[in-house]
Enzyme design. Structure first.
Site, mmCIF file in Angstrom:
data_model
loop_
_atom_site.group_PDB
_atom_site.id
_atom_site.type_symbol
_atom_site.label_atom_id
_atom_site.label_comp_id
_atom_site.label_asym_id
_atom_site.label_seq_id
_atom_site.Cartn_x
_atom_site.Cartn_y
_atom_site.Cartn_z
ATOM 1 N N ARG A 68 0.862 -1.195 0.000
ATOM 2 C CA ARG A 68 0.000 0.000 0.000
ATOM 3 C C ARG A 68 0.889 1.232 0.000
ATOM 4 N NH1 ARG A 68 -2.136 1.457 4.250
ATOM 5 N NH2 ARG A 68 -1.374 -0.039 5.762
ATOM 6 N N TYR A 209 -1.134 -3.621 -6.827
ATOM 7 C CA TYR A 209 -0.867 -4.407 -5.615
ATOM 8 C C TYR A 209 -1.960 -4.257 -4.549
ATOM 9 C CZ TYR A 209 2.068 -7.169 -2.547
ATOM 10 O OH TYR A 209 2.559 -8.188 -1.771
ATOM 11 N N GLY A 211 -3.836 -3.680 -1.315
ATOM 12 C CA GLY A 211 -4.756 -2.655 -0.845
ATOM 13 C C GLY A 211 -4.944 -1.497 -1.819
ATOM 14 N N LYS A 218 -9.318 -2.198 1.755
ATOM 15 C CA LYS A 218 -9.069 -0.997 2.564
ATOM 16 C C LYS A 218 -9.866 0.207 2.042
ATOM 17 C CE LYS A 218 -6.063 -3.237 5.036
ATOM 18 N NZ LYS A 218 -6.355 -3.589 6.425
ATOM 19 N N HIS A 238 -10.941 -1.658 11.607
ATOM 20 C CA HIS A 238 -9.786 -2.482 11.244
ATOM 21 C C HIS A 238 -9.592 -3.496 12.373
ATOM 22 C CE1 HIS A 238 -5.229 -2.471 10.062
ATOM 23 N NE2 HIS A 238 -5.888 -3.429 9.459
ATOM 24 N N SER A 260 -1.427 -2.756 11.466
ATOM 25 C CA SER A 260 -0.895 -3.721 10.501
ATOM 26 C C SER A 260 0.378 -4.349 11.087
ATOM 27 C CB SER A 260 -0.553 -3.000 9.192
ATOM 28 O OG SER A 260 -1.644 -2.206 8.783
ATOM 29 N N CYS A 262 0.770 -6.613 13.471
ATOM 30 C CA CYS A 262 0.811 -6.894 14.912
ATOM 31 C C CYS A 262 0.197 -8.260 15.224
ATOM 32 C CB CYS A 262 0.090 -5.811 15.698
ATOM 33 S SG CYS A 262 1.072 -4.329 15.903
ATOM 34 N N GLY A 263 -0.003 -9.090 14.189
ATOM 35 C CA GLY A 263 -0.434 -10.470 14.430
ATOM 36 C C GLY A 263 -1.946 -10.665 14.507
ATOM 37 N N LYS A 264 -2.718 -9.856 13.773
ATOM 38 C CA LYS A 264 -4.187 -10.039 13.808
ATOM 39 C C LYS A 264 -4.582 -11.406 13.261
ATOM 40 C CE LYS A 264 -6.327 -6.543 11.824
ATOM 41 N NZ LYS A 264 -5.239 -5.630 11.429
ATOM 42 N N ASN A 266 -2.795 -14.110 13.174
ATOM 43 C CA ASN A 266 -2.404 -15.153 14.137
ATOM 44 C C ASN A 266 -3.402 -15.253 15.291
ATOM 45 O OD1 ASN A 266 -0.164 -15.555 12.592
ATOM 46 N ND2 ASN A 266 1.315 -14.682 14.024
ATOM 47 N N ASP A 285 -9.322 -9.175 9.584
ATOM 48 C CA ASP A 285 -8.821 -7.826 9.280
ATOM 49 C C ASP A 285 -9.852 -6.713 9.449
ATOM 50 O OD1 ASP A 285 -6.594 -6.229 8.403
ATOM 51 O OD2 ASP A 285 -7.538 -6.028 6.442
ATOM 52 N N ARG A 377 2.511 -11.999 -0.007
ATOM 53 C CA ARG A 377 1.152 -12.274 0.469
ATOM 54 C C ARG A 377 0.609 -13.596 -0.035
ATOM 55 N NH1 ARG A 377 -1.205 -8.503 4.143
ATOM 56 N NH2 ARG A 377 0.348 -6.849 4.215
ATOM 57 N N GLY A 505 -0.168 -19.035 21.288
ATOM 58 C CA GLY A 505 -1.241 -19.806 21.940
ATOM 59 C C GLY A 505 -1.449 -19.403 23.397
ATOM 60 N N GLU A 506 -0.383 -18.860 24.035
ATOM 61 C CA GLU A 506 -0.504 -18.463 25.449
ATOM 62 C C GLU A 506 -1.415 -17.237 25.605
ATOM 63 O OE1 GLU A 506 0.393 -20.613 27.317
ATOM 64 O OE2 GLU A 506 2.283 -21.547 26.667
ATOM 65 N N ASN A 507 -1.667 -16.535 24.506
ATOM 66 C CA ASN A 507 -2.590 -15.395 24.592
ATOM 67 C C ASN A 507 -3.996 -15.854 24.966
ATOM 68 O OD1 ASN A 507 -0.491 -13.691 23.967
ATOM 69 N ND2 ASN A 507 -0.962 -13.610 21.777
#
Ligand code: O2Y
Ligand code: MN
Length: 596
Positions: A68, A209, A211, A218, A238, A260, A262-264, A266, A285, A377, A505-507
């Site tokens: 983006r 490409y 976004g 987006k 978001h 963006s 930060c592991g969303k 996951n 997302d 991606r 997984g500990e989250n």
């Protein structure tokens, strides 16, 4: 299908763009195969080994067109002050003629594809119909995964159905006899990703490409939708959406706003380490949230696929994503193995002796460059995720119990805490941010970049009005029916820079506490910043963590928080006079509590 507006839009665009032909997409398997075969034949895509990766393809972008482009993204509202201090603004009376000049003849030598698409499940009251015009077959095949598109949408456009017009061109017309390149695009200074909020239009030029080009994501589902949401009394955010099931079978739906990278994805596909708990995916997302007739907020995922970052995705970090991309997947800018499979940094095993890198060049482990681009991606159907939730396409949406907000913070912000109420929760969302890491080329490494509700690049109007809208949502229903708002930070580090909390997984331990707070069963201590779990309030059974580290992830350093509050004051000042008074009141209240 009869829809005068639809056909006049196509006719007008054909006249402007002068393509060789016009093609209305039906979204069928045959059409998709035809386009992919055509892209393989002309050297723009590689068909991956069907035994290893059935029905999957690799595209390599131009090296200048890999992400983006925020500097070339514009909110072209009639008045500059309506775009606010966080957006690039150009007067539409200047931008439209400029872009019309670029668009004139831009599809010469190409096909103009017309993609009827729907954001949200077909026939959901949340959903929005739209039409993207593009000259990129790559965009068509990706939109087929990311949205509901084709004849089912065309049927719903019958009559005088409203739709959002989206215009996209790669900005590379072909002269007669001119050979095409694998990834056509325009130079950076000619790229424009433009949004016209008053007329609800999206005009994108010059990039093929992600976004910038898949305009449902987006551009529509966040920037334009945030404006519609403001006007119609809902939220376009978001945020990931997950379904959490407790060992007793109680279900909770949780949204999470994270900037963006930060592991969303996951978190949306997390495999809990806490026995008996289950996480399922509704979206990774974007969340559209509306009040139901019972006064609760319900969310849908407006997308139908994942456009996830490949590097770092492995059987360890995200097994569900690895399963999701086993078939029917489009990869962009990953590396190719000698047996026509894919490879990227962080896939969890050593690179083979030879690869073709994302530039299309030979690569060996001795090469000094990355085999895959860091923003490489995968585009994969959401329905293929083994974690997909049975209610992910519920047209009524899923009832939201809790909202998480968080970024990457090495210090100051504890692992998790709960806001005192909705207004305080909006303050947490308004002040969240991430430390700028070395991954971003900047002289501000280590400084916190505030990113309200992770929407900084995606709010289609003034950030102050956006926060005011969040406050007014909180006043639109019985306060007991609102989701609880929590701050989370998986990224706290010790003095040597090591992560204190194991994450992944500990989250689930944090999610279990969040569920307990919603239920009224989990304890907490009232602190200056919010309700903080004490060690005994979290289920830490079986967790291999040093008690001193655990105490540190929950520690509130008053001095650091005083400094934080001063930084927040500067941040609010930069948002000018439209910043809501209630948020200044929250800041003052925080400072008072810290001084006590
Ligand atoms: O680089 C791009 O064009 C993709 S950006 C993206 C893709 C999927 C989900 N989130 C994002 C983002 O930037 O937040
Ligand atoms: Mn995102």
């Amino acid at each position: 299908m009869k829809n005068d507006r639809f056909y006049s839009f196509i006719k007008e665009m054909e006249k402007l763009l002068t393509p060789d032909s016009v093609y209305i997409c039906d979204g069928s398997t045959e059409e998709n195969q035809r386009l992919l075969d055509m892209e393989v034949d002309r050297g723009a895509a590689v068909k991956l080994n069907p035994e290893k990766r059935p029905n999957s393809y690799l595209f390599r972008s131009d090296p200048s067109d890999v992400a983006r482009v925020e500097d070339r993204t514009f909110i072209s509202s009639e008045k500059e002050e309506d775009a606010g201090p966080t957006n690039n603004w150009i007067d539409p009376r200047k931008l439209k003629p400029k872009m019309l000049d670029l668009y004139r003849g831009a599809m010469k030598g190409r096909v103009m594809y017309v993609i009827p698409f729907c954001m949200g499940p077909l026939d959901s009251p949340f959903s929005k119909l739209a039409v993207e015009i593009t000259d990129s077959p790559y965009v068509v095949t990706n939109m087929r995964i990311m949205t509901r598109m084709g004849s089912e949408v065309l049927k719903r456009l019958d009559g005088d159905a409203e739709f959002i017009p989206c215009l996209h061109s790669v900005g590379a017309p072909l002269e007669k006899g001119e050979k095409d390149v694998p990834w056509p695009c325009a130079p950076m200074e000619e790229k424009y990703i433009s949004h016209f909020p008053e007329t609800c239009e999206i005009w994108s030029y010059g990039s093929g490409y992600g976004g910038n080009a898949l305009l449902g994501k987006k551009c529509l589902a966040l920037r334009i939708a945030s404006v519609l949401a403001r006007d119609e009394g809902w939220l376009a955010e978001h945020m990931l959406i997950l379904k959490l099931t407790s060992p007793k079978g109680k279900i909770y739906h949780i949204c999470g706003a994270f900037p963006s990278a930060c592991g969303k994805t996951n978190l949306a596909m997390l495999v809990p380490t806490l026995p008996g708990w289950k996480v399922e995916t509704v979206g990774d997302d974007i969340a559209w949230m509306r009040f139901g007739s019972d006064g609760r907020l319900y969310a849908i995922n407006p997308e139908a696929g994942f456009f996830g970052v490949a590097p770092g995705t492995s059987w360890d970090s995200n097994p569900a994503a690895m399963t999701t991309v086993e078939k029917n997947t489009i990869f962009t800018n990953v590396a190719l193995t000698d047996d026509d499979d894919v490879y990227w940094e962080g896939i969890g095993y050593d690179a083979p002796d030879h690869l073709i890198d994302w530039h299309g060049n030979d690569w060996t482990p001795d090469s000094q460059t990355k085999a895959a681009h860091p923003n490489a991606r995968f585009t994969a159907p959401a329905a293929q995720a083994p974690t997909i939730s049975d209610d992910w396409e519920d047209p009524r949406g899923v009832p939201i119990d809790a909202i998480l907000v968080g970024g990457r913070r090495a210090g100051t912000v504890p692992l998790v805490y709960e806001s005192f109420d909705w207004q305080h929760g909006v303050f947490l969302g308004a002040t969240m941010g991430s430390e700028i890491t070395a991954a971003i080329i900047s002289d501000k490494v280590g400084q916190v970049r505030r990113d309200p509700f992770a929407m900084l690049p995606f709010i289609g109007y003034h950030v102050g009005d956006y926060l005011q809208h969040w406050l007014s949502i909180g006043k639109s229903t019985d306060k007991n029916k609102l989701p609880k708002i929590f701050s989370v930070n998986w990224f706290r580090r010790d003095e040597d820079g090591h992560f204190l909390w194991p994450g992944f997984g500990e989250n689930s331990r944090v999610l279990a506490w969040v569920a307990g707070r919603c239920e009224g069963t989990a304890g907490a201590e009232k602190t200056a910043i919010g309700y903080l779990p004490r060690l005994e309030d979290l289920d830490l059974s079986g967790l291999d963590i040093n008690p001193a580290d655990m105490a540190e992830v929950l520690r509130i350093d008053k001095k650091a928080w005083q400094q934080e509050s001063e930084q927040i004051a500067d941040h609010f000042a930069s948002y000018e006079e439209r910043m809501p008074q209630e948020l200044f009141d929250e800041l003052k209240a925080l400072q008072k509590r810290l001084a006590e």
